[in-house]
Design a protein around this motif. Structure first.
Motif, PDB file in Angstrom:
ATOM      1  N   HIS A 181       0.830  -1.211   0.000  1.00  0.00           N
ATOM      2  CA  HIS A 181       0.000   0.000   0.000  1.00  0.00           C
ATOM      3  C   HIS A 181       0.863   1.258   0.000  1.00  0.00           C
ATOM      4  CE1 HIS A 181      -3.675  -2.293   0.929  1.00  0.00           C
ATOM      5  NE2 HIS A 181      -2.886  -3.032   1.700  1.00  0.00           N
ATOM      6  N   GLU A 182       0.303   2.315  -0.542  1.00  0.00           N
ATOM      7  CA  GLU A 182       0.924   3.635  -0.464  1.00  0.00           C
ATOM      8  C   GLU A 182       0.478   4.329   0.821  1.00  0.00           C
ATOM      9  OE1 GLU A 182      -0.327   5.711  -3.934  1.00  0.00           O
ATOM     10  OE2 GLU A 182       0.817   4.422  -5.318  1.00  0.00           O
ATOM     11  N   ILE A 183       1.239   5.337   1.231  1.00  0.00           N
ATOM     12  CA  ILE A 183       0.859   6.098   2.414  1.00  0.00           C
ATOM     13  C   ILE A 183      -0.256   7.096   2.090  1.00  0.00           C
ATOM     14  CG2 ILE A 183       2.551   7.962   2.133  1.00  0.00           C
ATOM     15  CD1 ILE A 183       3.013   7.777   5.202  1.00  0.00           C
ATOM     16  N   LEU A 184      -0.380   7.486   0.826  1.00  0.00           N
ATOM     17  CA  LEU A 184      -1.423   8.426   0.427  1.00  0.00           C
ATOM     18  C   LEU A 184      -2.798   7.831   0.716  1.00  0.00           C
ATOM     19  CD1 LEU A 184      -2.115  11.132  -0.956  1.00  0.00           C
ATOM     20  CD2 LEU A 184      -2.167   9.885  -3.131  1.00  0.00           C
ATOM     21  N   GLY A 185      -3.545   8.480   1.592  1.00  0.00           N
ATOM     22  CA  GLY A 185      -4.872   8.005   1.959  1.00  0.00           C
ATOM     23  C   GLY A 185      -4.874   6.855   2.942  1.00  0.00           C
ATOM     24  N   CYS A 186      -3.692   6.438   3.401  1.00  0.00           N
ATOM     25  CA  CYS A 186      -3.601   5.287   4.299  1.00  0.00           C
ATOM     26  C   CYS A 186      -4.109   5.647   5.694  1.00  0.00           C
ATOM     27  CB  CYS A 186      -2.150   4.833   4.384  1.00  0.00           C
ATOM     28  SG  CYS A 186      -1.871   3.466   5.518  1.00  0.00           S
ATOM     29  N   PRO A 187      -4.979   4.829   6.288  1.00  0.00           N
ATOM     30  CA  PRO A 187      -5.419   5.077   7.669  1.00  0.00           C
ATOM     31  C   PRO A 187      -4.306   4.750   8.661  1.00  0.00           C
ATOM     32  CG  PRO A 187      -6.409   3.041   6.845  1.00  0.00           C
ATOM     33  CD  PRO A 187      -5.655   3.650   5.696  1.00  0.00           C
ATOM     34  N   ILE A 188      -3.807   5.781   9.318  1.00  0.00           N
ATOM     35  CA  ILE A 188      -2.687   5.639  10.251  1.00  0.00           C
ATOM     36  C   ILE A 188      -3.137   6.090  11.630  1.00  0.00           C
ATOM     37  CG2 ILE A 188      -0.377   6.485  10.852  1.00  0.00           C
ATOM     38  CD1 ILE A 188       0.194   6.695   7.877  1.00  0.00           C
ATOM     39  N   GLY A 189      -2.881   5.260  12.635  1.00  0.00           N
ATOM     40  CA  GLY A 189      -3.256   5.581  14.006  1.00  0.00           C
ATOM     41  C   GLY A 189      -2.043   5.915  14.844  1.00  0.00           C
ATOM     42  N   VAL A 190      -2.105   7.021  15.567  1.00  0.00           N
ATOM     43  CA  VAL A 190      -1.010   7.463  16.419  1.00  0.00           C
ATOM     44  C   VAL A 190      -1.459   7.339  17.874  1.00  0.00           C
ATOM     45  CG1 VAL A 190       0.527   9.370  17.026  1.00  0.00           C
ATOM     46  CG2 VAL A 190      -0.213   9.063  14.644  1.00  0.00           C
ATOM     47  N   VAL A 191      -0.751   6.541  18.646  1.00  0.00           N
ATOM     48  CA  VAL A 191      -1.062   6.355  20.064  1.00  0.00           C
ATOM     49  C   VAL A 191      -0.126   7.246  20.879  1.00  0.00           C
ATOM     50  CG1 VAL A 191      -1.207   4.725  21.979  1.00  0.00           C
ATOM     51  CG2 VAL A 191      -1.827   3.987  19.656  1.00  0.00           C
ATOM     52  N   GLY A 192      -0.641   8.387  21.320  1.00  0.00           N
ATOM     53  CA  GLY A 192       0.146   9.310  22.114  1.00  0.00           C
ATOM     54  C   GLY A 192       0.581  10.532  21.326  1.00  0.00           C
ATOM     55  N   ALA A 193       0.028  11.689  21.680  1.00  0.00           N
ATOM     56  CA  ALA A 193       0.402  12.946  21.008  1.00  0.00           C
ATOM     57  C   ALA A 193       1.556  13.605  21.757  1.00  0.00           C
ATOM     58  CB  ALA A 193      -0.802  13.879  20.917  1.00  0.00           C
ATOM     59  N   ALA A 199       5.455  15.132  15.893  1.00  0.00           N
ATOM     60  CA  ALA A 199       6.385  15.246  14.772  1.00  0.00           C
ATOM     61  C   ALA A 199       6.087  14.172  13.723  1.00  0.00           C
ATOM     62  CB  ALA A 199       7.823  15.130  15.264  1.00  0.00           C
ATOM     63  N   TYR A 200       5.811  12.956  14.180  1.00  0.00           N
ATOM     64  CA  TYR A 200       5.450  11.863  13.264  1.00  0.00           C
ATOM     65  C   TYR A 200       4.136  12.186  12.550  1.00  0.00           C
ATOM     66  CZ  TYR A 200       3.644   7.254  11.870  1.00  0.00           C
ATOM     67  OH  TYR A 200       3.100   6.200  11.176  1.00  0.00           O
ATOM     68  N   LEU A 201       3.183  12.683  13.302  1.00  0.00           N
ATOM     69  CA  LEU A 201       1.886  13.020  12.723  1.00  0.00           C
ATOM     70  C   LEU A 201       2.051  14.041  11.601  1.00  0.00           C
ATOM     71  CD1 LEU A 201      -1.283  13.604  14.855  1.00  0.00           C
ATOM     72  CD2 LEU A 201      -0.782  15.096  12.942  1.00  0.00           C
ATOM     73  N   ASP A 202       2.894  15.041  11.826  1.00  0.00           N
ATOM     74  CA  ASP A 202       3.138  16.046  10.788  1.00  0.00           C
ATOM     75  C   ASP A 202       3.728  15.416   9.531  1.00  0.00           C
ATOM     76  OD1 ASP A 202       2.188  18.114  12.358  1.00  0.00           O
ATOM     77  OD2 ASP A 202       4.182  18.776  13.003  1.00  0.00           O
ATOM     78  N   LEU A 203       4.659  14.488   9.717  1.00  0.00           N
ATOM     79  CA  LEU A 203       5.310  13.865   8.570  1.00  0.00           C
ATOM     80  C   LEU A 203       4.340  13.013   7.760  1.00  0.00           C
ATOM     81  CD1 LEU A 203       8.700  12.764  10.198  1.00  0.00           C
ATOM     82  CD2 LEU A 203       8.350  14.623   8.566  1.00  0.00           C
ATOM     83  N   LEU A 207       2.611  13.536   3.775  1.00  0.00           N
ATOM     84  CA  LEU A 207       2.644  12.555   2.695  1.00  0.00           C
ATOM     85  C   LEU A 207       1.261  12.013   2.356  1.00  0.00           C
ATOM     86  CD1 LEU A 207       5.890  10.579   3.615  1.00  0.00           C
ATOM     87  CD2 LEU A 207       5.573  12.270   1.808  1.00  0.00           C
ATOM     88  N   GLY A 208       0.226  12.584   2.959  1.00  0.00           N
ATOM     89  CA  GLY A 208      -1.140  12.213   2.578  1.00  0.00           C
ATOM     90  C   GLY A 208      -1.788  11.165   3.440  1.00  0.00           C
ATOM     91  N   GLY A 209      -1.180  10.811   4.589  1.00  0.00           N
ATOM     92  CA  GLY A 209      -1.798   9.831   5.475  1.00  0.00           C
ATOM     93  C   GLY A 209      -3.077  10.364   6.100  1.00  0.00           C
ATOM     94  N   ASP A 210      -4.013   9.465   6.329  1.00  0.00           N
ATOM     95  CA  ASP A 210      -5.288   9.803   6.974  1.00  0.00           C
ATOM     96  C   ASP A 210      -5.168   9.415   8.446  1.00  0.00           C
ATOM     97  OD1 ASP A 210      -7.912  10.374   7.575  1.00  0.00           O
ATOM     98  OD2 ASP A 210      -8.722   8.561   6.632  1.00  0.00           O
ATOM     99  N   VAL A 211      -4.981  10.409   9.315  1.00  0.00           N
ATOM    100  CA  VAL A 211      -4.505  10.153  10.671  1.00  0.00           C
ATOM    101  C   VAL A 211      -5.613  10.243  11.718  1.00  0.00           C
ATOM    102  CG1 VAL A 211      -2.797  10.785  12.415  1.00  0.00           C
ATOM    103  CG2 VAL A 211      -2.282  11.123   9.997  1.00  0.00           C
ATOM    104  N   ALA A 238      -8.595  -1.039  15.369  1.00  0.00           N
ATOM    105  CA  ALA A 238      -9.402  -1.761  14.388  1.00  0.00           C
ATOM    106  C   ALA A 238      -9.449  -1.055  13.041  1.00  0.00           C
ATOM    107  CB  ALA A 238     -10.821  -1.950  14.919  1.00  0.00           C
ATOM    108  N   GLY A 239      -9.209   0.256  13.026  1.00  0.00           N
ATOM    109  CA  GLY A 239      -9.377   1.016  11.791  1.00  0.00           C
ATOM    110  C   GLY A 239      -8.098   1.499  11.142  1.00  0.00           C
ATOM    111  N   SER A 240      -6.947   1.056  11.617  1.00  0.00           N
ATOM    112  CA  SER A 240      -5.687   1.577  11.085  1.00  0.00           C
ATOM    113  C   SER A 240      -4.888   0.492  10.368  1.00  0.00           C
ATOM    114  CB  SER A 240      -4.824   2.145  12.219  1.00  0.00           C
ATOM    115  OG  SER A 240      -5.473   3.204  12.880  1.00  0.00           O
TER     116      SER A 240
END
Length: 365
Positions: A181-193, A199-203, A207-211, A238-240
């Motif tokens: 899969h590409e990162i563009l439109g990819c559902p990405i879950g971040v545990v802990g802001a 910084a990871y969330l910004d990156l 690149l088009g991740g759906d966070v 469940a959704g990432s």
């Protein structure tokens, strides 16, 4: 031998040669030169305090350097602390308890080159009015970039391809992998802001991740300001397609992801952990990875160094690095710059920018 030494002529605080053309650093008006013990190993010191960073440290402080950090004991440290007003620390420094602090009557500032000060900071420091600061902000970008590299590697099944070819698999066998899969439109879950989480969330957003993000300290408005959706942990898992861990070490985050939580990850999902092994039940993770249903990229482990016979080393769907996510040239330099900046603020009577309070210590990793 462990002890205080001066840098050799023509060398900065890291003990490495300086270019002769570098102009001298001028002390700030009104600043005093605090006696500073730099309890950082020589190799790390060269990374934290190179060239102009090292020049600033030795200009604004009366620095004593501890060379053999690995052999440092409480008995070694105590006499060096007798006159110290500032203590610069790195990993492995002894716990600063009452007995040791009794030997440091002038100590007023502890400046840590890393992030977490929990292993050595005790309530006794705060009780004696000693200020604590740390340089975790300098590590955030480096770790976030490694987490991004892990994310892309898992999305494109790089670990499986690499393992197959290194193991001598035939070309057609090595080509076999789950869908990529590409990162563009990819559902990405971040545990802990956290700093690194943001910084990871910004990156990944760039690149088009759906966070989406899980963090009990955030409001929906906070998450929206970060460009992410605030969701429950179960919903995030469940959704990432990729789940990246950036949460702190707290009693409530111990094994935040156990067998039940890992089972919520969709088939083909990837887990990225550049934060702390504390967050994941490692035995449950090994069991889930052994089924081949999910992938993982890990920089942290329950036992470090990771034993040569550990089952994680043999799994083809796992990318492993030896707890080095923060170790970039730029990141180490930023950490040193933060420490020197904090010492300058202290020496000139200005508020610190990265001070750690008892309340923050209780809520940090």
């Amino acid at each position: 031998m462990t002890g205080s030494v001066e840098p050799p002529p023509g060398a900065g605080a890291g003990g490495v040669p300086r270019p002769p053309a570098v102009p001298p650093v001028t002390p700030l008006p009104g600043a005093h030169r605090p006696v500073t013990v730099v309890s950082v190993s020589a190799p790390l010191r060269a990374q934290f305090f190179p060239d102009r960073v090292g020049d600033r440290l030795t200009t604004v402080t009366d620095a004593a350097l501890i060379d053999d950090h690995a052999a440092l004991t409480r008995a070694d440290l105590a006499p060096l602390l007798a006159r110290a007003e500032v203590l610069v620390t790195s990993w492995g420094v002894p716990r600063l308890d009452a007995a040791l602090l009794d030997r440091a009557p002038a100590l007023r500032l502890v400046a840590h080159t890393g992030a977490s000060v929990k292993p050595f900071v005790t309530p006794e420091l705060f009780a004696r009015g000693i200020t604590v600061t740390q340089a975790g902000q300098g590590m955030a970008r480096s770790v976030a970039e490694v987490a991004l590299a892990f994310t892309l590697a898992l999305l494109h099944q790089t670990p499986r391809f690499d393992h197959a070819l290194h193991a001598g698999a035939g070309w057609s066998r090595a080509e076999q992998a789950p869908p990529r899969h590409e990162i563009l439109g990819c559902p990405i879950g971040v545990v802990g802001a956290s700093r690194t989480g943001r910084a990871y969330l910004d990156l990944v957003r760039a690149l088009g991740g759906d966070v989406s993000v899980y963090d009990p300290t955030l409001t929906r408005a906070n998450a929206a300001a970060l460009g992410a959706r605030l969701v429950s942990l179960d919903e995030l898992l469940a959704g990432s397609r990729i789940v990246a861990l950036h949460a702190p070490t707290l009693p409530e985050t111990r094994h935040l992801l156990g067998a039940r939580e890992l089972a919520l990850l969709p088939d083909g999902a990837g887990l990225v952990n550049t934060a702390r092994s504390w967050l994941v039940d490692e035995a449950a993770l090994v069991a889930e990875l052994s089924r081949g249903r999910i992938d993982a990229a890990l920089d942290v482990f329950d036992e470090e160094p990771l034993p040569t016979g550990h089952p994680l080393r043999a799994l083809p769907n796992v990318l492993l690095t030896p707890h080095q996510a923060a170790g970039t040239v730029q990141g180490r330099r930023r950490q040193g710059e933060i420490v020197v900046d904090e010492i300058v603020r202290y020496a000139t009577g200005r508020p610190l920018s990265h001070a750690v309070t008892p309340e923050m210590l209780a809520r940090s990793g």
